[in-house]
Design an enzyme around this catalytic site. Structure first.
Site, short mmCIF file in Angstrom:
data_model
loop_
_atom_site.label_atom_id
_atom_site.label_comp_id
_atom_site.label_asym_id
_atom_site.label_seq_id
_atom_site.Cartn_x
_atom_site.Cartn_y
_atom_site.Cartn_z
N GLY A 181 45.39 37.81 39.21
CA GLY A 181 46.15 38.92 38.37
C GLY A 181 47.61 38.84 38.90
O GLY A 181 48.11 40.11 38.96
N GLY A 225 50.61 40.66 36.96
CA GLY A 225 50.39 41.86 35.99
C GLY A 225 51.08 42.81 36.78
O GLY A 225 51.98 42.85 37.86
N GLN A 226 51.00 44.24 36.49
CA GLN A 226 51.78 45.37 36.93
C GLN A 226 51.60 45.66 38.29
O GLN A 226 52.68 45.81 39.22
CB GLN A 226 51.48 46.78 36.29
CG GLN A 226 52.32 47.97 36.54
CD GLN A 226 51.80 49.26 36.16
OE1 GLN A 226 50.61 49.23 36.00
NE2 GLN A 226 52.52 50.16 36.09
N ARG A 281 49.21 33.39 32.32
CA ARG A 281 50.70 33.95 32.63
C ARG A 281 51.22 33.19 33.74
O ARG A 281 50.69 32.64 34.54
CB ARG A 281 50.81 35.30 33.20
CG ARG A 281 50.38 36.34 31.98
CD ARG A 281 50.01 37.40 32.34
NE ARG A 281 51.18 38.43 32.43
CZ ARG A 281 51.14 39.70 32.57
NH1 ARG A 281 49.99 40.46 32.50
NH2 ARG A 281 52.54 40.42 32.40
N ASN A 283 41.21 31.91 36.88
CA ASN A 283 40.62 32.60 35.79
C ASN A 283 39.34 33.04 36.41
O ASN A 283 38.37 32.21 36.79
CB ASN A 283 40.24 31.84 34.83
CG ASN A 283 39.80 32.45 33.62
OD1 ASN A 283 39.40 33.55 33.68
ND2 ASN A 283 39.77 31.75 32.32
N TYR A 328 36.61 50.95 28.88
CA TYR A 328 37.25 50.66 30.34
C TYR A 328 36.57 51.56 31.26
O TYR A 328 36.03 50.97 32.50
CB TYR A 328 38.45 51.12 29.97
CG TYR A 328 39.40 51.19 31.23
CD1 TYR A 328 39.98 49.68 31.97
CD2 TYR A 328 40.05 52.20 31.71
CE1 TYR A 328 40.56 49.90 32.87
CE2 TYR A 328 40.89 52.27 33.00
CZ TYR A 328 41.23 51.08 33.59
OH TYR A 328 41.91 50.79 34.63
N LYS A 374 34.51 50.29 34.59
CA LYS A 374 34.79 50.59 36.05
C LYS A 374 33.61 51.46 36.84
O LYS A 374 33.55 51.13 38.00
CB LYS A 374 35.91 51.67 35.96
CG LYS A 374 37.17 50.92 35.49
CD LYS A 374 37.82 49.79 36.56
CE LYS A 374 38.96 49.09 36.19
NZ LYS A 374 39.26 48.08 37.06
#
Ligand code: AKB
Length: 318
Positions: free
Chosen positions: A8, A11-12, A35, A51, A140, A144
């Site tokens: 990832g 991402g952010q 991405r 992935n 979500y 978690k």
């Protein structure tokens, strides 16, 4: 920790974690699935298509680059997860357990962010204790909590070095977040610079814990570098930095943009989630076990956010 894979990486968190780890001297493979890798990541080191859900391909990447540590940043955030619950479960639970299996087999250390999303309406909100009620009402949050429990299970049963942090809302200017409940605290800065006004989906008086990205990156690296013999919690640590409501962040922006206007169009989905989350966290365990301490105040963060966003929009700094 020597050879790291960041899943990832576009991402952010990943977009900034990859350079932060490379600057500390680690060899880092920037992993992306759909991405395109960040151009800066490609220029500075290796990258790979990974992935989280493709376990064989993931194992091949781990072997090829002799990876010993994985930062798993794949996630579907709270608001989006409510419209894609099965996809959120897949990434947040099946993805995590697959990675823990690989970690068990290849003796990997694993960092998977948890979130304030693990808490729910029955949890004490201010401050939220380290060890407390975790009965979230969002998919979500459920994923978690499951991720935390699985990580501790693999740690105690198989000796997997799995660690995590309960991140609050993360604020950054490099890569936008997407689909989170706390995202308003990023959007407000962009709109303040672009238009001098923002219509907020979260109601005045709704406090949530937040953190500036440099503190979030340092927390992840410090936790993974921490001496395991000092740690008691592992999965997952409360980390506290800032706590404000929309009026608080608007006030901080007005020190630089006095004419900034804040109005409200409350989104019931986001508001419901926000009200079920803490106002602030008790992070004594993180402070005692691995010396966590945030560095940025709200006003320091605001000054940097407004300056950097202005640069990106080609506007004069406020
Ligand atoms: C979200 O709002 O979903 C995330 C989080 C707090 O985990 N930013």
């Amino acid at each position: 920790m020597k050879n790291i894979l960041v899943i990832g990486s576009a991402g952010q968190i990943g977009s900034e974690l990859v350079p932060a780890l490379r600057n500390r001297g680690y060899s880092v493979v920037a992993g992306t699935s759909g991405r395109t890798p960040m151009p800066a990541h490609l220029a500075d080191g290796p990258s790979a298509v990974v992935n989280l859900m493709d376990r064989d391909a993931l194992a091949k990447t781990v072997d090829r680059f002799e990876i010993d540590t994985v930062f798993n940043l794949a996630a579907i955030l709270s608001a989006t997860a409510e419209s894609k619950p099965m996809a959120a479960w897949d990434v947040g639970v099946n993805g995590v357990i697959g990675l823990l299996e690989l970690a068990r087999d290849r003796k990997l250390s694993v960092f998977t962010p948890s979130s304030i999303g693990v808490f729910g309406p029955e949890t004490p909100h201010n401050p939220t204790p380290q060890d407390t009620v975790c009965r979230p009402r969002t998919m979500y949050g459920i994923t978690k909590v499951a991720g935390e429990l699985l990580s501790d299970y693999y740690r105690s049963k198989y000796g997997v070095d799995a660690r995590s942090l309960r991140y609050p809302g993360l604020i950054s200017y490099v890569t936008p977040p997407g689909g989170g409940t706390t995202d308003y605290a990023v959007d407000i800065y962009w709109k303040a610079v672009e238009n001098g006004a923002y219509e907020c989906p979260i109601a005045a008086g709704t406090y949530m814990p937040m953190m500036f990205m440099p503190d979030a990156l340092r927390a992840a690296v410090d936790l993974m570098e921490a001496d395991a013999s000092r740690l008691r919690h592992f999965n997952s640590f409360n980390v506290n930095a800032l706590s404000f409501d929309p009026e608080g962040i608007a006030g901080s922006i007005r020190r630089r943009i006095p004419e900034f206007r804040l109005s409200y169009k409350v989104n019931p989905l986001l508001q419901g989630i926000a009200e079920s989350w803490p106002d602030a966290l008790d992070d004594t365990a993180a402070r005692e076990e691995w010396d966590w301490k945030p560095e940025y105040s709200l006003d320091e963060m605001t000054d940097i956010m407004l300056r950097e966003i202005a640069k990106r929009l080609g506007k004069a700094a406020a």
